[in-house]
Design a protein around this motif. Structure first.
Motif, PDB file in Angstrom:
ATOM      1  N   UNK A  57       0.822  -1.213   0.000  1.00 54.88           N
ATOM      2  CA  UNK A  57       0.000   0.000   0.000  1.00 54.88           C
ATOM      3  C   UNK A  57       0.860   1.269   0.000  1.00 54.88           C
ATOM      4  N   UNK A  58       2.165   1.105   0.083  1.00 52.39           N
ATOM      5  CA  UNK A  58       3.096   2.233   0.168  1.00 52.39           C
ATOM      6  C   UNK A  58       3.720   2.496  -1.200  1.00 52.39           C
ATOM      7  N   UNK A  59       3.672   3.747  -1.634  1.00 50.40           N
ATOM      8  CA  UNK A  59       4.367   4.147  -2.856  1.00 50.40           C
ATOM      9  C   UNK A  59       5.773   4.570  -2.459  1.00 50.40           C
ATOM     10  N   UNK A  60       6.800   3.810  -2.810  1.00 46.41           N
ATOM     11  CA  UNK A  60       8.156   4.125  -2.339  1.00 46.41           C
ATOM     12  C   UNK A  60       8.671   5.471  -2.818  1.00 46.41           C
ATOM     13  N   UNK A  61       8.357   5.838  -4.055  1.00 45.83           N
ATOM     14  CA  UNK A  61       8.838   7.122  -4.569  1.00 45.83           C
ATOM     15  C   UNK A  61       8.206   8.291  -3.820  1.00 45.83           C
ATOM     16  N   UNK A 118      11.120 -13.669  -2.340  1.00 50.11           N
ATOM     17  CA  UNK A 118      11.773 -12.436  -2.749  1.00 50.11           C
ATOM     18  C   UNK A 118      12.587 -11.858  -1.591  1.00 50.11           C
ATOM     19  N   UNK A 119      13.778 -11.366  -1.895  1.00 55.89           N
ATOM     20  CA  UNK A 119      14.636 -10.804  -0.848  1.00 55.89           C
ATOM     21  C   UNK A 119      14.104  -9.493  -0.283  1.00 55.89           C
ATOM     22  N   UNK A 145      11.606  -3.453  -2.544  1.00 54.91           N
ATOM     23  CA  UNK A 145      10.943  -4.001  -3.731  1.00 54.91           C
ATOM     24  C   UNK A 145      11.233  -3.120  -4.939  1.00 54.91           C
ATOM     25  N   UNK A 146      11.138  -1.806  -4.730  1.00 52.27           N
ATOM     26  CA  UNK A 146      11.451  -0.835  -5.793  1.00 52.27           C
ATOM     27  C   UNK A 146      12.899  -0.986  -6.251  1.00 52.27           C
ATOM     28  N   UNK A 147      13.823  -1.060  -5.310  1.00 55.72           N
ATOM     29  CA  UNK A 147      15.241  -1.169  -5.657  1.00 55.72           C
ATOM     30  C   UNK A 147      15.592  -2.530  -6.251  1.00 55.72           C
ATOM     31  N   UNK A 148      14.887  -3.562  -5.831  1.00 57.10           N
ATOM     32  CA  UNK A 148      15.149  -4.875  -6.421  1.00 57.10           C
ATOM     33  C   UNK A 148      14.746  -4.869  -7.894  1.00 57.10           C
ATOM     34  N   UNK A 149      13.624  -4.239  -8.194  1.00 55.35           N
ATOM     35  CA  UNK A 149      13.158  -4.165  -9.582  1.00 55.35           C
ATOM     36  C   UNK A 149      14.050  -3.250 -10.426  1.00 55.35           C
ATOM     37  N   UNK A 150      14.515  -2.155  -9.843  1.00 53.80           N
ATOM     38  CA  UNK A 150      15.275  -1.166 -10.604  1.00 53.80           C
ATOM     39  C   UNK A 150      16.755  -1.491 -10.734  1.00 53.80           C
ATOM     40  N   UNK A 151      17.334  -2.072  -9.676  1.00 49.02           N
ATOM     41  CA  UNK A 151      18.788  -2.257  -9.635  1.00 49.02           C
ATOM     42  C   UNK A 151      19.233  -3.690  -9.346  1.00 49.02           C
TER      43      UNK A 151
END
Length: 217
Positions: A57-61, A118-119, A145-151
């Motif tokens: 439910x959290x938008x990381x950006x 997932x880590x 989750x955001x950083x795993x997808x991006x980097x």
């Protein structure tokens, strides 16, 4: 989640190799670190499953930008921006398997074996965060989750106050590295304020490098 003994000379390689498996190996530090970790787990009000659900439910950006806005009210952000000096030869390195004073391998290194797909979900199992300026566990999960997808950022170590990750797709340009460095400053400003001293210096250490380090006071 099960705590295990690890060989300090092979612990991080084992943790990195486990990223693609359902049973993750996470480096945790010494017996003293384990005491604090167990206290955090015992004090949790939500199960790992609930924390992970809340993280969706959290938008990381949005969270990172709002955190930067708060920091901007407290600190002169231009003053800690610094000047880009090109890619640094220095590299953030994994620390939990070595004695901080002597550099020798830790003989009683502890790890955790966690069954998860997932880590980025790892902070939920440790109930990591929620003190001082350290984000709550659900925020950690959302950001990772955001950083795993991006980097390709994979958490491989968690102690009572530290997270380390292996990176398979690091930024390769100044622009991308600076953008990421500001995200990391919002997430954990101690790594600049009590560490490398400028966001530009942090960015220079992120470009083309495969390990990240975060520590909260």
């Amino acid at each position: 989640m099960k705590f295990i003994n690890l060989d300090a000379t092979t612990a991080y390689n084992k943790a990195i190799k486990s990223c693609g498996k359902d049973n993750k190996v996470i480096v945790c530090g010494t017996q003293e670190d384990l005491t604090y970790i167990e206290d955090a787990i015992e004090s949790r009000q939500r199960s790992p499953k609930e924390i992970i659900k809340d993280s969706t439910l959290i938008n990381p950006n949005t969270w990172l930008q709002e955190r930067l806005n708060v920091l901007n009210d407290e600190i002169d952000l231009p003053a800690i921006t610094g000047t880009w000096q090109g890619e640094s030869k220095e590299k953030q390195s994994f620390s939990l398997a070595q004695d901080i004073m002597t550099g020798e391998p830790i003989s009683d290194l502890i790890g955790a074996k966690i069954k998860t797909d997932r880590n980025w979900k790892i902070p939920a199992y440790f109930n990591f965060g929620g003190w001082n300026q350290c984000p709550t566990p659900d925020i950690h999960c959302a950001i990772w989750k955001h950083w795993q997808q991006a980097y390709g950022a994979q958490i491989v170590a968690v102690s009572n106050d530290l997270i380390e990750a292996h990176i398979s797709n690091p930024p390769t340009t100044e622009e991308d590295a600076m953008a990421l460095a500001w995200q990391q400053y919002a997430y954990c400003n101690d790594i600049v304020d009590q560490g490398v001293e400028s966001v530009a210096k942090l960015a220079s250490m992120l470009i083309n490098h495969d390990s990240w380090y975060f520590w909260w006071d």
